[in-house]
Design an enzyme around this catalytic site. Structure first.
Site, PDB file in Angstrom:
ATOM      1  N   LEU A 153       0.887  -1.308  -0.143  1.00  0.00           N
ATOM      2  CA  LEU A 153      -0.191  -0.021  -0.075  1.00  0.00           C
ATOM      3  C   LEU A 153       0.862   1.180  -0.026  1.00  0.00           C
ATOM      4  O   LEU A 153       0.515   2.208  -0.567  1.00  0.00           O
ATOM      5  CB  LEU A 153      -0.918  -0.129   1.285  1.00  0.00           C
ATOM      6  CG  LEU A 153      -1.982  -1.137   1.300  1.00  0.00           C
ATOM      7  CD1 LEU A 153      -2.761  -1.161   2.494  1.00  0.00           C
ATOM      8  CD2 LEU A 153      -3.091  -0.913   0.223  1.00  0.00           C
ATOM      9  N   PHE A 158       9.237   4.470   8.703  1.00  0.00           N
ATOM     10  CA  PHE A 158       9.774   3.279   9.340  1.00  0.00           C
ATOM     11  C   PHE A 158       9.733   1.987   8.844  1.00  0.00           C
ATOM     12  O   PHE A 158      10.169   1.043   9.372  1.00  0.00           O
ATOM     13  CB  PHE A 158       9.323   3.259  10.765  1.00  0.00           C
ATOM     14  CG  PHE A 158       9.892   4.408  11.403  1.00  0.00           C
ATOM     15  CD1 PHE A 158      11.204   4.952  11.532  1.00  0.00           C
ATOM     16  CD2 PHE A 158       9.020   5.561  12.031  1.00  0.00           C
ATOM     17  CE1 PHE A 158      11.601   6.227  12.108  1.00  0.00           C
ATOM     18  CE2 PHE A 158       9.155   6.575  12.870  1.00  0.00           C
ATOM     19  CZ  PHE A 158      10.681   6.880  12.948  1.00  0.00           C
ATOM     20  N   GLY A 159       8.855   1.851   7.642  1.00  0.00           N
ATOM     21  CA  GLY A 159       8.826   0.560   7.174  1.00  0.00           C
ATOM     22  C   GLY A 159       7.638   0.401   6.155  1.00  0.00           C
ATOM     23  O   GLY A 159       6.917   1.579   5.736  1.00  0.00           O
ATOM     24  N   LYS A 177       1.020  -2.197   8.801  1.00  0.00           N
ATOM     25  CA  LYS A 177       2.280  -1.609   8.915  1.00  0.00           C
ATOM     26  C   LYS A 177       3.266  -1.908   9.732  1.00  0.00           C
ATOM     27  O   LYS A 177       3.365  -2.294  10.915  1.00  0.00           O
ATOM     28  CB  LYS A 177       1.712  -0.024   9.328  1.00  0.00           C
ATOM     29  CG  LYS A 177       2.585   0.929   9.358  1.00  0.00           C
ATOM     30  CD  LYS A 177       1.750   2.312   9.814  1.00  0.00           C
ATOM     31  CE  LYS A 177       2.670   3.588   9.982  1.00  0.00           C
ATOM     32  NZ  LYS A 177       2.174   4.803  10.171  1.00  0.00           N
ATOM     33  N   ASP A 271      -1.322  17.725  14.686  1.00  0.00           N
ATOM     34  CA  ASP A 271      -0.617  17.753  13.519  1.00  0.00           C
ATOM     35  C   ASP A 271      -1.860  17.501  12.280  1.00  0.00           C
ATOM     36  O   ASP A 271      -1.288  16.527  11.411  1.00  0.00           O
ATOM     37  CB  ASP A 271       0.288  16.669  13.550  1.00  0.00           C
ATOM     38  CG  ASP A 271       1.277  16.583  12.259  1.00  0.00           C
ATOM     39  OD1 ASP A 271       1.411  17.894  11.846  1.00  0.00           O
ATOM     40  OD2 ASP A 271       2.102  15.979  12.135  1.00  0.00           O
ATOM     41  N   GLU A 275      -1.984  15.578   4.721  1.00  0.00           N
ATOM     42  CA  GLU A 275      -0.854  14.223   4.562  1.00  0.00           C
ATOM     43  C   GLU A 275      -1.328  13.180   5.662  1.00  0.00           C
ATOM     44  O   GLU A 275      -1.161  11.872   5.575  1.00  0.00           O
ATOM     45  CB  GLU A 275       0.418  14.597   4.597  1.00  0.00           C
ATOM     46  CG  GLU A 275       1.185  15.484   3.588  1.00  0.00           C
ATOM     47  CD  GLU A 275       0.918  16.910   3.908  1.00  0.00           C
ATOM     48  OE1 GLU A 275      -0.205  17.258   4.413  1.00  0.00           O
ATOM     49  OE2 GLU A 275       1.932  17.685   3.358  1.00  0.00           O
ATOM     50  N   ASN A 276      -1.757  13.604   6.596  1.00  0.00           N
ATOM     51  CA  ASN A 276      -2.245  12.706   7.805  1.00  0.00           C
ATOM     52  C   ASN A 276      -3.566  12.142   7.597  1.00  0.00           C
ATOM     53  O   ASN A 276      -4.151  11.601   8.537  1.00  0.00           O
ATOM     54  CB  ASN A 276      -2.014  13.533   9.226  1.00  0.00           C
ATOM     55  CG  ASN A 276      -0.578  13.434   9.470  1.00  0.00           C
ATOM     56  OD1 ASN A 276       0.144  12.944   8.677  1.00  0.00           O
ATOM     57  ND2 ASN A 276      -0.111  14.378  10.327  1.00  0.00           N
TER      58      ASN A 276
HETATM   59  P1  ATP Z   1       4.385   9.030   6.049  1.00  0.00           P
HETATM   60  O1  ATP Z   1       5.393  10.303   6.693  1.00  0.00           O
HETATM   61  O2  ATP Z   1       5.003   8.748   4.603  1.00  0.00           O
HETATM   62  O3  ATP Z   1       3.274   9.314   6.353  1.00  0.00           O
HETATM   63  P2  ATP Z   1       4.242   7.053   8.032  1.00  0.00           P
HETATM   64  O4  ATP Z   1       5.108   6.245   8.550  1.00  0.00           O
HETATM   65  O5  ATP Z   1       3.356   8.008   8.681  1.00  0.00           O
HETATM   66  O6  ATP Z   1       5.000   7.797   6.894  1.00  0.00           O
HETATM   67  P3  ATP Z   1       1.922   6.062   6.599  1.00  0.00           P
HETATM   68  O7  ATP Z   1       1.440   7.252   6.256  1.00  0.00           O
HETATM   69  O8  ATP Z   1       1.127   5.500   7.727  1.00  0.00           O
HETATM   70  O9  ATP Z   1       3.471   5.836   7.060  1.00  0.00           O
HETATM   71  O10 ATP Z   1       2.007   4.891   5.417  1.00  0.00           O
HETATM   72  C1  ATP Z   1       2.660   4.889   4.150  1.00  0.00           C
HETATM   73  C2  ATP Z   1       1.803   4.927   2.994  1.00  0.00           C
HETATM   74  O11 ATP Z   1       1.104   3.642   3.192  1.00  0.00           O
HETATM   75  C3  ATP Z   1       0.618   5.879   3.198  1.00  0.00           C
HETATM   76  O12 ATP Z   1       1.187   6.993   2.502  1.00  0.00           O
HETATM   77  C4  ATP Z   1      -0.778   5.110   2.438  1.00  0.00           C
HETATM   78  O13 ATP Z   1      -0.221   5.332   0.928  1.00  0.00           O
HETATM   79  C5  ATP Z   1      -0.360   3.674   2.825  1.00  0.00           C
HETATM   80  N1  ATP Z   1      -1.199   3.475   3.861  1.00  0.00           N
HETATM   81  C6  ATP Z   1      -0.873   3.655   5.428  1.00  0.00           C
HETATM   82  N2  ATP Z   1      -1.967   3.140   6.078  1.00  0.00           N
HETATM   83  C7  ATP Z   1      -2.572   2.964   5.528  1.00  0.00           C
HETATM   84  C8  ATP Z   1      -3.966   2.218   5.655  1.00  0.00           C
HETATM   85  N3  ATP Z   1      -4.554   2.182   6.950  1.00  0.00           N
HETATM   86  N4  ATP Z   1      -4.911   1.771   4.464  1.00  0.00           N
HETATM   87  C9  ATP Z   1      -4.617   2.090   3.331  1.00  0.00           C
HETATM   88  N5  ATP Z   1      -3.271   2.545   2.962  1.00  0.00           N
HETATM   89  C10 ATP Z   1      -2.483   2.911   3.919  1.00  0.00           C
HETATM   90 MG    MG Z   2       1.777   9.008   7.396  1.00  0.00          MG
END
Ligand code: ATP
Ligand code: MG
EC number: 2.7.11.1
Length: 409
Positions: A153, A158-159, A177, A271, A275-276
């Site tokens: 996805l 961090f991964g 995740k 925050d 993006e969130n």
């Molecule tokens: P970032 O700083 O890139 O946001 P992060 O550690 O917060 O990093 P996430 O945003 O949670 O990571 O996950 C990275 C990507 O995975 C997101 O941009 C999104 O496209 C996808 N993703 C994350 N969580 C979900 C979810 N629950 N359902 C669908 N897609 C998801």
């Molecule tokens: Mg994120």
């Protein structure tokens, strides 16, 4: 208390890493799986079955609503769940199991060979996170073997994140995740990550991404998250440039509802930004990132955090702040949805952005309706106490006029 400089540097460095990984993720996504699940098929089924409904298990009718069949089955739940799963939900379960979760690219194992190290000591203890050990409402014991792996996805800081399905009935669809412990420790955010997980685990609201459980191995933490089928809201905003007033109003209504819930639990998000935010299968908004949020027992915090463009004046000026910083951010978000960029953005320098925030240097393009300008103006008040209450936001004419009528209404 962190200084403005150190926090902005930290935020900036995270965002740079982020952008790089996001780019590479989208290219690897394209090549990794040629076959996507049929969206309409998935849509219909996920609406009903994807997000594990804590009330789903009929045996739990008398239990607190925290229980779900992802949790540890008790003697009572076990017997009755067998009935309900075969009889009441039989057809649905077959469908749930038949949802195409896409093709797994083997990325987790490949990544695990190259990335991260084993961790030891106090930090390792801090990150030995397992929801089956929770005192209140422990989940089942989970590990990677409990899931069928699906398509990637995305990549987070961090991964990686994968679409998965639980092998056990009722074969829930989730986003799994991964977080590499050593990288969390290197970035010195182990407490923050732990807090994010603890906060999110306790939240239940249709516009807040659910965290169903978590577990860990030597190098990684795994979060079992609600699957947000329509992905990131930020991507939609980038694609369209900006949203219509109707669409923006729908999102802001949902945001206000979610924030009322969070503040009621003494959680300040701090925050809020596109993006969130993620989107569910019906396009509903889901607040998805709790990295900076904080339990606010004393109701007043002074640590500076968050992203520049969304910072309230009291944060820019390092004064004490309360949940009213989220009211301000909601005003900024409304503006960004409608115009495509935040109101106080100044690309020439961060200092200028701060200055514009502190002066509330707000300008509206003529295209905006008088109603929404009124609402934004009431949220973007210098004095936190003067900002429009969230319950009033939900009653505002610009929100009410676009809210779909319910079946009963
Ligand atoms: P970032 O700083 O890139 O946001 P992060 O550690 O917060 O990093 P996430 O945003 O949670 O990571 O996950 C990275 C990507 O995975 C997101 O941009 C999104 O496209 C996808 N993703 C994350 N969580 C979900 C979810 N629950 N359902 C669908 N897609 C998801
Ligand atoms: Mg994120």
């Amino acid at each position: 208390m962190a200084s403005i400089g150190s926090v902005t540097r930290q935020v900036a460095s995270l965002e740079i890493t982020n952008k790089r990984t996001t780019n590479s993720s989208s290219s690897s996504l394209k090549s990794a799986h040629s076959k996507h699940p049929s969206q309409s098929n998935v849509s219909k089924l996920l609406t009903k079955f994807a997000a594990p409904n804590p009330l789903h298990s009929s045996s739990n009718a008398n239990k607190p609503h925290h229980s779900s069949s992802l949790r540890h089955p008790t003697a009572t739940t076990k017997t009755t769940t067998t009935h309900s799963s075969s009889a009441a939900r039989g057809d649905g379960l077959k469908k749930q199991a038949s949802i195409d979760i896409g093709q797994y690219d083997g990325g987790l194992e490949l990544e695990n060979e190259k990335r991260g190290e084993r961790v030891f000591g106090e930090a390792a203890q801090e990150l030995a996170l397992d929801s089956s050990h929770l005192k209140k409402y422990p989940t089942r014991e989970w590990n990677l073997h409990g899931f069928d792996m699906g398509r990637p996805l995305g990549k987070g800081k961090f991964g990686r994140v994968y679409m998965v399905r639980t092998k056990c009935e009722p074969n829930y669809i989730l986003a799994l995740k991964t977080l590499y412990k050593s990288e969390i420790i290197q970035t010195k955010v182990e407490k923050q990550v732990r807090r994010e997980i603890e906060i999110q685990q306790n939240l239940r609201h249709p516009n807040v991404l659910r965290l169903y459980g978590y577990f860990h191995d030597e190098k990684r933490i795994f979060l079992m998250l609600e699957f947000a089928a329509k992905g990131e809201l930020y991507k939609q905003l980038s694609k369209h440039g900006c949203f219509t007033e109707k669409r923006s109003s729908r999102y802001i209504d949902q945001m206000a509802d979610a924030l009322i819930y969070l503040h009621g639990k003494h959680v300040i998000h701090r925050d809020i930004k596109p993006e969130n935010l993620l989107l569910g299968i019906n396009g509903e908004l889901k607040i998805g990132d709790f990295g900076w949020s904080v339990h606010a027992p004393s109701n007043r915090r002074t640590t500076l955090c968050g992203t520049l463009d969304y910072l309230a004046p009291e944060m820019v000026e390092s004064r004490e702040h309360s949940e009213k910083v989220d009211y301000w951010a909601l005003g900024v978000l409304t503006y960004e949805f409608l115009i495509g960029n935040p109101p106080f953005e100044d690309r020439s320098s961060m200092k200028n952005t701060y200055r514009r925030i502190a002066k509330v240097d707000l300008h509206f393009p003529p295209t905006l309706s008088a109603e929404v300008k009124g609402l934004i103006g009431k949220l973007l008040q210098y004095e936190p106490e003067k900002r429009l209450a969230l319950t009033e936001v939900r009653k505002h004419p610009w929100i009410v006029k676009y809210r779909p009528r319910t079946a009963s209404g």
